[in-house]
Design a protein around this motif. Structure first.
Motif, PDB file in Angstrom:
ATOM      1  N   MET A   1       0.417 -12.929 -28.015  1.00 38.25           N
ATOM      2  CA  MET A   1      -0.501 -12.670 -26.905  1.00 38.25           C
ATOM      3  C   MET A   1      -0.943 -11.210 -26.927  1.00 38.25           C
ATOM      4  SD  MET A   1       0.120 -13.265 -22.823  1.00 38.25           S
ATOM      5  CE  MET A   1       0.304 -15.033 -23.060  1.00 38.25           C
ATOM      6  N   ASN A   2      -2.256 -10.989 -26.769  1.00 37.28           N
ATOM      7  CA  ASN A   2      -2.776  -9.627 -26.763  1.00 37.28           C
ATOM      8  C   ASN A   2      -2.350  -8.892 -25.504  1.00 37.28           C
ATOM      9  OD1 ASN A   2      -4.126 -10.026 -29.196  1.00 37.28           O
ATOM     10  ND2 ASN A   2      -5.969 -10.796 -28.180  1.00 37.28           N
ATOM     11  N   GLU A   3      -2.134  -7.594 -25.678  1.00 38.90           N
ATOM     12  CA  GLU A   3      -1.748  -6.750 -24.555  1.00 38.90           C
ATOM     13  C   GLU A   3      -2.713  -5.581 -24.417  1.00 38.90           C
ATOM     14  OE1 GLU A   3       2.190  -5.387 -25.204  1.00 38.90           O
ATOM     15  OE2 GLU A   3       3.147  -7.295 -24.657  1.00 38.90           O
ATOM     16  N   ARG A   4      -2.904  -5.138 -23.194  1.00 38.06           N
ATOM     17  CA  ARG A   4      -3.625  -3.895 -22.943  1.00 38.06           C
ATOM     18  C   ARG A   4      -2.741  -3.018 -22.075  1.00 38.06           C
ATOM     19  NH1 ARG A   4      -9.708  -2.687 -20.559  1.00 38.06           N
ATOM     20  NH2 ARG A   4      -9.344  -0.496 -20.064  1.00 38.06           N
ATOM     21  N   ARG A   5      -2.227  -1.972 -22.677  1.00 43.27           N
ATOM     22  CA  ARG A   5      -1.345  -1.067 -21.953  1.00 43.27           C
ATOM     23  C   ARG A   5      -2.175   0.042 -21.313  1.00 43.27           C
ATOM     24  NH1 ARG A   5       3.963  -1.987 -22.679  1.00 43.27           N
ATOM     25  NH2 ARG A   5       4.439  -3.650 -24.182  1.00 43.27           N
ATOM     26  N   ILE A   6      -1.975   0.206 -20.011  1.00 41.09           N
ATOM     27  CA  ILE A   6      -2.754   1.164 -19.228  1.00 41.09           C
ATOM     28  C   ILE A   6      -1.837   2.238 -18.666  1.00 41.09           C
ATOM     29  CG2 ILE A   6      -4.139   1.469 -17.143  1.00 41.09           C
ATOM     30  CD1 ILE A   6      -5.380  -1.161 -17.580  1.00 41.09           C
ATOM     31  N   GLY A   7      -2.057   3.462 -19.078  1.00 39.52           N
ATOM     32  CA  GLY A   7      -1.293   4.569 -18.524  1.00 39.52           C
ATOM     33  C   GLY A   7      -1.739   4.860 -17.095  1.00 39.52           C
ATOM     34  N   ILE A   8      -0.752   4.997 -16.208  1.00 40.25           N
ATOM     35  CA  ILE A   8      -1.031   5.278 -14.796  1.00 40.25           C
ATOM     36  C   ILE A   8      -0.230   6.501 -14.374  1.00 40.25           C
ATOM     37  CG2 ILE A   8      -0.966   4.417 -12.427  1.00 40.25           C
ATOM     38  CD1 ILE A   8      -0.933   1.577 -13.563  1.00 40.25           C
ATOM     39  N   VAL A   9      -0.923   7.559 -14.033  1.00 38.29           N
ATOM     40  CA  VAL A   9      -0.256   8.739 -13.477  1.00 38.29           C
ATOM     41  C   VAL A   9       0.068   8.437 -12.023  1.00 38.29           C
ATOM     42  CG1 VAL A   9      -0.513  11.156 -12.837  1.00 38.29           C
ATOM     43  CG2 VAL A   9      -1.391  10.345 -15.034  1.00 38.29           C
ATOM     44  N   MET A  10       1.352   8.443 -11.673  1.00 37.25           N
ATOM     45  CA  MET A  10       1.782   8.136 -10.316  1.00 37.25           C
ATOM     46  C   MET A  10       2.332   9.410  -9.684  1.00 37.25           C
ATOM     47  SD  MET A  10       3.419   4.312 -10.700  1.00 37.25           S
ATOM     48  CE  MET A  10       3.155   3.980  -8.949  1.00 37.25           C
ATOM     49  N   ASN A  11       1.507  10.032  -8.857  1.00 39.13           N
ATOM     50  CA  ASN A  11       1.841  11.321  -8.256  1.00 39.13           C
ATOM     51  C   ASN A  11       2.351  11.117  -6.836  1.00 39.13           C
ATOM     52  OD1 ASN A  11       2.092  14.025  -7.821  1.00 39.13           O
ATOM     53  ND2 ASN A  11      -0.097  14.505  -7.920  1.00 39.13           N
ATOM     54  N   GLY A  12       3.611  11.469  -6.605  1.00 39.63           N
ATOM     55  CA  GLY A  12       4.201  11.330  -5.276  1.00 39.63           C
ATOM     56  C   GLY A  12       5.212  10.209  -5.167  1.00 39.63           C
ATOM     57  N   VAL A  13       5.793   9.796  -6.297  1.00 43.36           N
ATOM     58  CA  VAL A  13       6.722   8.664  -6.271  1.00 43.36           C
ATOM     59  C   VAL A  13       8.113   9.033  -5.763  1.00 43.36           C
ATOM     60  CG1 VAL A  13       5.581   7.321  -8.058  1.00 43.36           C
ATOM     61  CG2 VAL A  13       7.261   9.038  -8.714  1.00 43.36           C
ATOM     62  N   THR A  14       8.361  10.301  -5.485  1.00 43.81           N
ATOM     63  CA  THR A  14       9.666  10.661  -4.922  1.00 43.81           C
ATOM     64  C   THR A  14       9.707  10.402  -3.421  1.00 43.81           C
ATOM     65  OG1 THR A  14       8.943  12.963  -4.681  1.00 43.81           O
ATOM     66  CG2 THR A  14      10.149  12.389  -6.687  1.00 43.81           C
ATOM     67  N   GLY A  15       8.548  10.118  -2.806  1.00 47.02           N
ATOM     68  CA  GLY A  15       8.504   9.780  -1.390  1.00 47.02           C
ATOM     69  C   GLY A  15       8.830   8.313  -1.160  1.00 47.02           C
ATOM     70  N   ARG A  16       9.100   7.974   0.092  1.00 48.68           N
ATOM     71  CA  ARG A  16       9.537   6.619   0.453  1.00 48.68           C
ATOM     72  C   ARG A  16       8.533   5.542   0.042  1.00 48.68           C
ATOM     73  NH1 ARG A  16       8.449   3.854   5.227  1.00 48.68           N
ATOM     74  NH2 ARG A  16       7.406   5.734   5.975  1.00 48.68           N
ATOM     75  N   MET A  17       7.272   5.689   0.441  1.00 48.36           N
ATOM     76  CA  MET A  17       6.272   4.674   0.143  1.00 48.36           C
ATOM     77  C   MET A  17       5.952   4.630  -1.353  1.00 48.36           C
ATOM     78  SD  MET A  17       5.442   3.044   2.877  1.00 48.36           S
ATOM     79  CE  MET A  17       3.841   2.343   2.502  1.00 48.36           C
ATOM     80  N   GLY A  18       5.795   5.797  -1.956  1.00 49.75           N
ATOM     81  CA  GLY A  18       5.473   5.841  -3.371  1.00 49.75           C
ATOM     82  C   GLY A  18       6.542   5.190  -4.224  1.00 49.75           C
ATOM     83  N   LEU A  19       7.797   5.406  -3.858  1.00 47.40           N
ATOM     84  CA  LEU A  19       8.908   4.860  -4.630  1.00 47.40           C
ATOM     85  C   LEU A  19       9.088   3.366  -4.399  1.00 47.40           C
ATOM     86  CD1 LEU A  19      11.390   5.159  -6.451  1.00 47.40           C
ATOM     87  CD2 LEU A  19      12.700   5.852  -4.430  1.00 47.40           C
ATOM     88  N   ARG A  20       9.290   2.975  -3.137  1.00 50.42           N
ATOM     89  CA  ARG A  20       9.659   1.589  -2.850  1.00 50.42           C
ATOM     90  C   ARG A  20       8.504   0.616  -3.019  1.00 50.42           C
ATOM     91  NH1 ARG A  20      14.616   2.128  -4.089  1.00 50.42           N
ATOM     92  NH2 ARG A  20      15.815   3.501  -2.710  1.00 50.42           N
TER      93      ARG A  20
END
Length: 386
Positions: A1-20
């Motif tokens: 199966m073909n895949e498309r990998r997409i890099g996502i910069v996730m800024n702020g994941v140490t906060g409650r909403m960003g993490l969970r």
């Protein structure tokens, strides 16, 4: 199966909403299910790059979820060749800088609300994003809650007839931080750090009201700082400079009256932490995070006021459960999947920076209404590219 990998910069994941909600229950969950199928059958695999200010927290989070890439340097993350999306869940006052950096880097942008602390800043940022031509979206998670989706089904099906009113109750007791640890971070109670329940929740109420019942035409708001002193994460006492409760009355198109009470200083005596009670000529419904119950005109009882006798009816039993009729996934994950398909397949995603600016507009008008003690009209917000 073909895949498309997409890099996502996730800024702020140490906060409650960003993490969970965004990392664990959305991006990691999509990865664990094997990806997300695109229109042509290709599997979209999100590849997160964690960004934040605390190196130790980032390292621990990356290790916990089996992720390899993290950095405290946003420019370094945005420069990675596989990155297509920038996501921001930082403090509100930090968001604009991150979004503008992503625009300069030519990345699609997805972020938490509010997009700015003031309407002028929100409009300017929205215009910048529109002018860039980049795909963009803002989290409007309440619309994807099971209870709200069932309520919208009733609205779209004409169940209510003419809708008369909407009454919403949101909130819970957030401990002061002295004898029990607070469930929310201290910045929420500091206006100088972008805190306040009006800026937070009126952004939610704008899209919920606009997209479920009708456009908001006017607002009257009474705010309050019920708990003037709290204790922060370091155990230090501080003065709460932001509002912790807001009592709003909104007039919607078509004459619908909506009342929304939002409070971090109330104790819960209802079935869920947020509930919406909708009354119409043909029926009524009460929706929460997950459940929705309805009562049609033909099944409405005829109570009689008599304060001298105990109530003989169990009013809650007179309402019918609205069935799911479909599986419901985590609301944040649902919207992440929609945005990923928007980027890959050009699928529709209507919750953009223009809609987000409308939320900031209502919050700003709510604060103005409170301080001036009067009802304010909500003018049409026209945002065009520069």
């Amino acid at each position: 199966m073909n895949e498309r990998r997409i890099g996502i910069v996730m800024n702020g994941v140490t906060g409650r909403m960003g993490l969970r909600q965004h990392l664990e229950r959305s991006i990691v969950a999509i990865r664990e299910q094997g990806g997300l199928p695109a229109a042509d059958g290709t599997m979209i695999i999100p590849e997160p790059i964690l960004v934040g200010r605390n190196e130790l927290k980032l390292r621990r989070i990356a290790e916990q979820y089996g992720l390899e890439r993290w950095t405290t340097d946003l420019a370094e993350a945005l420069a990675q060749p596989d990155v297509e999306i920038y996501f921001d869940s930082q403090l509100t006052q930090l968001r604009e800088k991150g979004v503008r950096a992503a625009v300069e880097a030519g990345k699609a942008i997805y972020c938490e609300k509010p997009i700015a602390e003031s309407l002028d800043a929100a409009v300017d940022l929205a215009r910048t994003v529109i002018d860039s031509g980049l795909k963009n979206g803002v989290v409007m998670d309440k619309l994807s809650l099971p209870g709200l989706r069932k309520l919208k089904r009733l609205v779209d099906g004409g169940f209510f007839g003419r809708i008369l009113s909407v009454r919403g109750e949101f909130g819970y007791w957030v401990f002061e931080g002295d004898w029990q640890e607070a469930q929310r971070p201290s910045w929420n109670y500091k206006s100088e750090e972008g805190g306040g329940i009006i800026l937070d929740m009126f952004c939610h109420w704008r899209y919920v009201l606009d997209q479920t019942f009708g456009p908001v035409k006017s607002v009257y708001c009474q705010g309050a700082t019920h708990i003037p002193t709290r204790v922060d994460e370091q155990g230090d006492r501080y003065t709460a400079t932001a509002d912790d409760a807001a009592y709003g009355v909104f007039e919607l198109e078509g004459g619908i009256v909506a009342q929304m009470n939002s409070s971090w200083a109330t104790r819960v005596f209802r079935d869920e932490l947020v509930e919406f009670h909708v009354d119409g000529t043909e029926g009524s419904a009460v929706a929460g995070l997950r459940r929705c119950r309805a009562q049609h005109r033909s099944a409405t009882p005829k109570p009689v006021w008599n304060p001298d006798l105990p109530a003989t009816e169990n009013f809650r039993e007179q309402w019918a459960e609205v069935p799911d009729n479909e599986p419901f996934d985590n609301g944040f994950k649902v919207q992440w999947e929609m945005f990923l398909r928007h980027v890959v397949d050009d699928a529709p995603f209507t919750w953009d920076f223009v809609e987000a600016a409308k939320g900031v507009q209502l919050a700003e008008l709510g604060l103005q209404s409170w301080h001036e003690g009067r009802k304010l009209e909500v003018p049409k917000l026209d945002i065009e590219a520069k």
